[in-house]
Design a protein around this motif. Structure first.
Motif: not given
Length: 157
Positions: A111-120
């Motif tokens: 929805e936010l037109k992001c390439r990927r999700i990242e988290l630590r």
């Protein structure tokens, strides 16, 4: 069991602050939580907000939150959705709910037109790191996080 991500509204920011303090305590990092509410107000509601947040709602009940911001992937030229904090209240920490939550975060990424999700995540992460791998998240072994805290006694003098 419908799971929804609802943007945190201005008047709900105190609840988010309180829940994040609880998260820090549960992770054994309560002593590191030194943010005052004013810093949250500036970060979420300032003229150029640094963070966004969503409450996690299950069957109409508040079940947790996700705090995120954006990074920029210089090689792909696209936004990255970076999950800063992710928290589910204990009664909602079952595998099915975690799976639904990860799918909702993936929907938010699109929805936010992001390439990927990242988290630590901490090694002692309470939601179960194996759920992330089963949902298609991969640990990034070739990168190491470095941090310098000017308030610490290490580093240059």
């Amino acid at each position: 069991m419908p799971l929804r991500l609802l943007p945190v509204e201005k008047d709900e920011l105190p609840e988010l602050y309180k829940l994040n303090r609880i998260l820090a305590a549960e992770e054994g990092q309560g002593d590191l939580f030194v943010a005052d509410f004013g810093s949250y107000r500036r970060a979420f509601l300032g003229p150029c907000p640094l963070l966004r947040a969503h409450f996690i709602e299950i069957d109409g009940e508040r079940a947790g939150f996700a705090i995120h911001h954006f990074k920029f992937a210089t090689y792909t030229g696209r936004k990255v959705l970076y999950i800063e904090d992710l928290y589910l209240l204990p009664p909602f920490r079952d595998e099915r709910t975690i799976d639904k939550l990860l799918h909702k975060l993936e929907d938010l990424m699109r929805e936010l037109k992001c390439r990927r999700i990242e988290l630590r995540v901490l090694d002692a992460f309470s939601l179960g790191k194996e759920r992330f791998v089963e949902a298609g998240f991969q640990p990034v072994e070739k990168w190491r996080v470095y941090r310098k805290d000017p308030l610490s006694q290490t580093g240059f003098s």
